[in-house]
Design a protein around this motif. Structure first.
Motif, PDB file in Angstrom:
ATOM      1  N   ASP A 146       0.821  -1.209   0.000  1.00 38.83           N
ATOM      2  CA  ASP A 146       0.000   0.000   0.000  1.00 38.83           C
ATOM      3  C   ASP A 146       0.853   1.258   0.000  1.00 38.83           C
ATOM      4  OD1 ASP A 146      -3.071  -0.570   0.314  1.00 38.83           O
ATOM      5  OD2 ASP A 146      -2.049  -2.098   1.477  1.00 38.83           O
TER       6      ASP A 146
ATOM      7  N   ARG B   8      -6.494   4.732  -1.605  1.00 39.07           N
ATOM      8  CA  ARG B   8      -6.157   4.483  -3.005  1.00 39.07           C
ATOM      9  C   ARG B   8      -6.402   5.710  -3.884  1.00 39.07           C
ATOM     10  NH1 ARG B   8      -6.437  -1.124  -4.319  1.00 39.07           N
ATOM     11  NH2 ARG B   8      -5.571  -2.276  -2.538  1.00 39.07           N
TER      12      ARG B   8
ATOM     13  N   TYR C 293      -9.352  -3.041  -7.272  1.00 39.82           N
ATOM     14  CA  TYR C 293      -9.868  -2.845  -5.930  1.00 39.82           C
ATOM     15  C   TYR C 293     -10.937  -3.886  -5.640  1.00 39.82           C
ATOM     16  CZ  TYR C 293     -12.044  -0.823  -1.835  1.00 39.82           C
ATOM     17  OH  TYR C 293     -12.546  -0.647  -0.581  1.00 39.82           O
TER      18      TYR C 293
END
Length: 290
Positions: free
Chosen positions: A120, A152, A136
């Protein structure tokens, strides 16, 4: 409960990273003790992938993995709330000119991002520099889902696709100039897979990398993220595009992908995402290891 977890993460993200890293390592050690199911999965994965290690060495590696995992879980709060200025200090992207060079040449790009615990942070590092594309998966917990999505999307103009979106959307986005931050090394489905070796174990592996590279005419660029020791941050290690990829042999291409990922895992084995049941899908008649 999830709101309490989010509140704690928000409070912790204000800490200096060396302090937050120490707290995260401690949290990971607690996970090792109490989350027995995941500890069992890690033990099975390490036994399959590192048969040359004795039991004591694999236990040390498992504990190191949980410490790194604990860090990554708490440091995700940085990705969600820290300022861009702070994140640019903490997340370095090496060789980003490789991506710029390919973009300037009009070449679609797949950034091969294996499942390391710093994933991430690496995604944020890329997003702060490029309008990109990634996959996603919606989470069952609405609060967690909101903040994962927020992390994100907070930088630039990011495009997120669901796993079940067809390849056409992905190819169009890549051809429009968006690098695709792609994570193809998990066992989520049984279609469009081949069994190829990963650490010598026949492993169900999706063929998406080879298929998408061919459809888009994309360059495949290695893009693993390394968590640095002592709370120093993260580095996204952008490599040179693979030569002679894809070929006419999809199975050979995916076997190559697994070899390339394995080579990076061996440089930081504690940071690979061993809590995932990577080997749950087995060839017909073979016993499931978990």
């Amino acid at each position: 409960m999830s709101r309490i977890v989010i509140a704690i993460m928000w409070l912790l993200h204000w800490l200096p990273l060396p302090v937050l890293a120490a707290v995260g390592r401690g949290f990971g050690r607690l996970l090792y003790v109490f989350v027995r199911r995941r500890r069992h999965i890690v033990a099975v994965n390490l036994r399959l992938c590192f048969p040359e290690l004795d039991d004591a060495a694999r236990r040390r590696l498992a504990r190191a993995h949980f410490a790194a995992l604990g860090r990554s879980l708490l440091e995700r709060g940085l990705v969600w709330w820290a300022s861009e200025e702070r994140l640019r200090r903490l997340i370095r992207v090496d060789n980003e000119d490789v991506i710029r060079r390919l973009k300037d040449a009009g070449r679609p790009i797949i950034l091969l991002a294996p499942h390391f615990v710093g994933l991430d942070a690496g995604g944020a590092g890329i997003a702060m520099r490029f309008d990109s594309l990634s996959m996603y998966a919606r989470q069952s917990d609405a609060v967690i889902d909101h903040w994962l999505l927020h992390g994100r999307e907070r930088f630039g103009d990011q495009m997120l696709l669901a796993r079940d979106d067809g390849p056409r959307k992905t190819v169009r986005a890549m051809k429009s100039g968006r690098p695709f931050y792609y994570l193809p090394d998990m066992n989520f489905r049984t279609k469009d897979v081949v069994f190829v070796p990963f650490f010598g174990v026949p492993t169900a592996t999706i063929t998406g990398l080879a298929r998408l590279a061919r459809l888009a005419g994309a360059a495949v660029v290695p893009c693993p993220t390394r968590m640095l020791p002592g709370g120093q941050g993260y580095v996204v290690e952008v490599g040179e595009p693979w030569e002679n990829f894809p070929t006419d042999d999809v199975e050979a291409d995916i076997a190559r992908m697994n070899r390339e990922i394995e080579a990076v895992v061996r440089t930081m084995p504690e940071q690979y995402y061993w809590v995932h049941r990577r080997f749950k899908t087995r060839p017909a008649g073979e016993k499931k290891p978990y």
